[in-house]
Design a protein around this motif. Structure first.
Motif, PDB file in Angstrom:
ATOM      1  N   THR A 113       0.804  -1.219   0.000  1.00  0.00           N
ATOM      2  CA  THR A 113       0.000   0.000   0.000  1.00  0.00           C
ATOM      3  C   THR A 113       0.838   1.271   0.000  1.00  0.00           C
ATOM      4  O   THR A 113       0.341   2.332  -0.364  1.00  0.00           O
ATOM      5  N   GLY A 114       2.083   1.178   0.450  1.00  0.00           N
ATOM      6  CA  GLY A 114       2.945   2.353   0.491  1.00  0.00           C
ATOM      7  C   GLY A 114       2.655   3.277   1.664  1.00  0.00           C
ATOM      8  O   GLY A 114       3.091   4.422   1.667  1.00  0.00           O
ATOM      9  N   THR A 115       1.927   2.792   2.645  1.00  0.00           N
ATOM     10  CA  THR A 115       1.609   3.623   3.808  1.00  0.00           C
ATOM     11  C   THR A 115       2.827   3.755   4.716  1.00  0.00           C
ATOM     12  O   THR A 115       3.687   2.886   4.742  1.00  0.00           O
ATOM     13  N   PRO A 116       2.881   4.823   5.484  1.00  0.00           N
ATOM     14  CA  PRO A 116       3.948   4.942   6.478  1.00  0.00           C
ATOM     15  C   PRO A 116       3.780   3.885   7.565  1.00  0.00           C
ATOM     16  O   PRO A 116       2.683   3.385   7.793  1.00  0.00           O
ATOM     17  N   TRP A 117       4.863   3.553   8.232  1.00  0.00           N
ATOM     18  CA  TRP A 117       4.808   2.540   9.280  1.00  0.00           C
ATOM     19  C   TRP A 117       3.783   2.885  10.347  1.00  0.00           C
ATOM     20  O   TRP A 117       3.062   2.022  10.834  1.00  0.00           O
ATOM     21  N   ARG A 118       3.695   4.136  10.730  1.00  0.00           N
ATOM     22  CA  ARG A 118       2.781   4.538  11.806  1.00  0.00           C
ATOM     23  C   ARG A 118       1.314   4.347  11.430  1.00  0.00           C
ATOM     24  O   ARG A 118       0.457   4.311  12.296  1.00  0.00           O
ATOM     25  N   ASP A 119       1.004   4.246  10.133  1.00  0.00           N
ATOM     26  CA  ASP A 119      -0.376   4.070   9.689  1.00  0.00           C
ATOM     27  C   ASP A 119      -0.745   2.602   9.491  1.00  0.00           C
ATOM     28  O   ASP A 119      -1.785   2.302   8.908  1.00  0.00           O
ATOM     29  N   LEU A 120       0.066   1.702   9.960  1.00  0.00           N
ATOM     30  CA  LEU A 120      -0.225   0.273   9.871  1.00  0.00           C
ATOM     31  C   LEU A 120      -1.472  -0.033  10.706  1.00  0.00           C
ATOM     32  O   LEU A 120      -1.573   0.411  11.842  1.00  0.00           O
ATOM     33  N   PRO A 121      -2.464  -0.749  10.148  1.00  0.00           N
ATOM     34  CA  PRO A 121      -3.678  -1.052  10.915  1.00  0.00           C
ATOM     35  C   PRO A 121      -3.362  -1.785  12.223  1.00  0.00           C
ATOM     36  O   PRO A 121      -2.406  -2.556  12.304  1.00  0.00           O
ATOM     37  N   GLU A 122      -4.188  -1.546  13.216  1.00  0.00           N
ATOM     38  CA  GLU A 122      -3.953  -2.092  14.550  1.00  0.00           C
ATOM     39  C   GLU A 122      -3.977  -3.612  14.595  1.00  0.00           C
ATOM     40  O   GLU A 122      -3.332  -4.211  15.455  1.00  0.00           O
ATOM     41  N   HIS A 123      -4.730  -4.258  13.683  1.00  0.00           N
ATOM     42  CA  HIS A 123      -4.810  -5.715  13.748  1.00  0.00           C
ATOM     43  C   HIS A 123      -3.487  -6.404  13.390  1.00  0.00           C
ATOM     44  O   HIS A 123      -3.343  -7.594  13.592  1.00  0.00           O
ATOM     45  N   PHE A 124      -2.518  -5.645  12.884  1.00  0.00           N
ATOM     46  CA  PHE A 124      -1.183  -6.200  12.632  1.00  0.00           C
ATOM     47  C   PHE A 124      -0.294  -6.107  13.867  1.00  0.00           C
ATOM     48  O   PHE A 124       0.817  -6.620  13.872  1.00  0.00           O
ATOM     49  N   GLY A 125      -0.761  -5.433  14.894  1.00  0.00           N
ATOM     50  CA  GLY A 125       0.044  -5.252  16.098  1.00  0.00           C
ATOM     51  C   GLY A 125       0.820  -3.953  16.036  1.00  0.00           C
ATOM     52  O   GLY A 125       0.515  -3.059  15.252  1.00  0.00           O
TER      53      GLY A 125
END
Length: 95
Positions: free
Chosen positions: A11-23
């Motif tokens: 997706t190219g998202t920044p690390w901080r925008d990783l969805p919560e279900h990934f931890g």
């Protein structure tokens, strides 16, 4: 962890925008960085490529980019009226 890393790069998202279900994004980033530094990812990818190639699962395609980049005329070294080309200081001057 692998799903989190794949999601981030897909997706190219920044690390901080990783969805919560990934931890925790920090955990995923640190694991990726550590595994890259110790050569784990290179070993995994080499093994996966060898396995897929042995099974006939790879179709090798080589692509060559033939993009042409053109410089503006002022950057291309064209001479302007009344100007002489510059010479290296150790070259003899031509008159």
């Amino acid at each position: 962890m692998i799903d989190a890393i794949a999601f981030k790069y897909r997706t190219g998202t920044p690390w901080r925008d990783l969805p919560e279900h990934f931890g925790s994004w920090k955990d995923a980033h640190n694991r990726l960085r550590k595994r890259a530094a110790d050569g784990t990812w290179a070993k995994v990818f080499t093994a996966l490529l060898a396995q897929a190639d042995a099974e006939g699962g790879l179709d090798w395609v080589v692509a060559v980019d033939s993009t042409i980049v053109r410089a503006h005329q002022h950057a291309a070294g064209s001479l302007k009226k009344g100007r002489r080309p510059t010479m290296p200081s150790d070259a003899p001057a031509v008159d």
